[in-house]
Scaffold this motif. Sequence first.
Motif, PDB file in Angstrom:
ATOM      1  N   UNK A 210     -47.285  58.377   6.713  1.00  0.00           N
ATOM      2  CA  UNK A 210     -45.853  58.020   7.177  1.00  0.00           C
ATOM      3  C   UNK A 210     -45.689  57.071   8.279  1.00  0.00           C
ATOM      4  N   UNK A 211     -44.898  56.000   8.087  1.00  0.00           N
ATOM      5  CA  UNK A 211     -44.463  55.182   9.170  1.00  0.00           C
ATOM      6  C   UNK A 211     -43.010  54.819   9.099  1.00  0.00           C
ATOM      7  N   UNK A 212     -42.251  55.150  10.397  1.00  0.00           N
ATOM      8  CA  UNK A 212     -41.035  54.761  10.244  1.00  0.00           C
ATOM      9  C   UNK A 212     -40.609  53.498  10.182  1.00  0.00           C
ATOM     10  N   UNK A 213     -41.377  52.774  10.866  1.00  0.00           N
ATOM     11  CA  UNK A 213     -41.456  51.016  10.848  1.00  0.00           C
ATOM     12  C   UNK A 213     -42.820  50.576  10.570  1.00  0.00           C
ATOM     13  N   UNK A 263     -36.190  60.565   5.127  1.00  0.00           N
ATOM     14  CA  UNK A 263     -36.782  59.722   6.098  1.00  0.00           C
ATOM     15  C   UNK A 263     -38.341  59.573   5.798  1.00  0.00           C
ATOM     16  N   UNK A 264     -38.801  60.742   5.541  1.00  0.00           N
ATOM     17  CA  UNK A 264     -40.344  60.749   5.334  1.00  0.00           C
ATOM     18  C   UNK A 264     -40.739  60.009   4.023  1.00  0.00           C
ATOM     19  N   UNK A 265     -40.030  60.197   3.185  1.00  0.00           N
ATOM     20  CA  UNK A 265     -40.247  59.174   1.646  1.00  0.00           C
ATOM     21  C   UNK A 265     -40.324  57.820   1.977  1.00  0.00           C
ATOM     22  N   UNK A 266     -39.125  57.551   2.669  1.00  0.00           N
ATOM     23  CA  UNK A 266     -39.173  56.193   2.843  1.00  0.00           C
ATOM     24  C   UNK A 266     -40.161  55.677   3.729  1.00  0.00           C
ATOM     25  N   UNK A 267     -40.670  56.587   4.805  1.00  0.00           N
ATOM     26  CA  UNK A 267     -41.876  56.202   5.580  1.00  0.00           C
ATOM     27  C   UNK A 267     -43.211  56.114   4.953  1.00  0.00           C
ATOM     28  N   UNK A 314     -40.447  49.117  -4.263  1.00  0.00           N
ATOM     29  CA  UNK A 314     -41.503  49.947  -4.317  1.00  0.00           C
ATOM     30  C   UNK A 314     -41.464  51.326  -4.074  1.00  0.00           C
ATOM     31  N   UNK A 315     -40.523  52.103  -3.083  1.00  0.00           N
ATOM     32  CA  UNK A 315     -40.042  53.327  -2.966  1.00  0.00           C
ATOM     33  C   UNK A 315     -39.621  53.586  -4.453  1.00  0.00           C
TER      34      UNK A 315
END
Length: 516
Positions: A210-213, A263-267, A314-315
């Motif tokens: 996971x990466x926030x940005x 948030x984690x899934x987006x990360x 992609x998400x």
Amino acid sequence: MSNPSLVSLLITPYTILLLFVLYYLLPYLAKTHWLFIPAPFPAAYTNLWLLWQARRGRRFLAVNEAHKKYGKFVRIAPNHISIADDGAIQAVYGHGNGFLKSDYYDAFVSIRRGLFNTRDRTEHTRKRKTVSHTFSAKSIGQFEQYIHANIELFVKQLTKLSQTQRNPKTEYASIDALNWFNYLAFDIIGDLAFGAPFGMLEKGKDVAEVRKTPDSPPTYAPAIEVLNRRGEVSGTLGIIPGLKPYASYLPDSFFSKGLEAVENLAGIAVARVSERLKPEVMANNTRVDLLARLMEGRDETGAKLGREELTAEALTQLIAGSDTTSNTSCALLYWVLRTPGVMKKLQEVVDEALPERVKVPTYAMLKDVPYIQYVIQETMRIHSTSSLGLPRQIPVGNPPVEICGRTFLAGDVISVPSYTIHHSTEIWGPDAEAFVPERWAPERLTARQKAAFIPFSTGPRACVGRNVAEMELTCIVGAVFRNFEFVLEQEHDMETREGFLRKPLGLAVGIRRRAV
């Protein structure tokens, strides 16, 4: 003594009670054309009834029970009518009606709006044009190599388990089949959407970076658990999307943990797209996968997707292509095992279609084997991975619309509940609750049944990845029943819980390698 103020005269227990009553009564009375449509109490007056059903993971069941009690039309929220009639499918979801996705989809926006959750018609058309070429027949043919490689690893790992964990008394190894279908589905979509599998099959566990940005340091999270929580919280907040900014402050941890999962899934998407877009990776890339196709896509102006939009799409592919496949694979195995004779017949038709040494079939080997397709279609009918009625809103300025004998006006939200339609005895006959693959034989299938079967929805908002899903499921079924025998080890029915999709909670089976 001073005279009482006007405020003190107005604020009394009676006025507070009156305001409370009006708050719930006015939305009900505002829809005068719905006053005689029945509703489970208190759904006609507040969204809280539907919110509660979604929070419990049983929205599809509650709506189905309401239709059984009240009939074809049920008011499931002050501004939402559920129509349990297959005659409404094309009217609500078909091409040319101009209906929009309702604000329910606002709860599913994380990075930015994607093809799935955009509500603007023009924007949806632009996105679909950009994305649709990704799922052309040529592209799908090129995707198969990645699907095949992951299924080969799946068979290898299950073979190892069946040998190392075998119970000498029963000859079977005990596993939770859901876990392994999850690992397979996530690794396939990781390979297709992000350029490499997540490694879940290899590790035998659920973990993802996971990466926030793009520049953030990596952390790790259980992707399957994250996806499940995200679906549940978004599907619940979609009932009252205005609640989303405040949901983390609610005393129920379901919401705070769910928003953390969003948030984690987006990360996870940010991390995987960032890895794929590294110059050194791009310079040597020869893959022809979903992400490569998305990067090639252009809208009518010739513009490509920007990085953020690319990550959002992609998400969407990660979400749409992972637990849909694992849910259906797991449900298929369950229904095959609990229905006498089906596993034996599946093994026979698979063996007959495949050359002797082939253990993991190609799609071309099995796509025209009728019984395999019957089993897949019957699973999608009886399990209905997408079980809820997808909500559509009649746009402002639209003239009145008549659907199944009732008139609907601009602003009205309507839906057709998939689970209820797929379990209707009027459509499917008295055996609608039974698993009967043979009902899909052309000589038995009626035109009405064919039109009422909507596992991928229908119309302009239908699932663009349908052909990939059908390829994947066909290859999985072939590999599973070519290589293994199973017994059902749980005595209870397969339990499920609904978020946006209906998810099995586990499937205890015994597995052993077939001698073929």
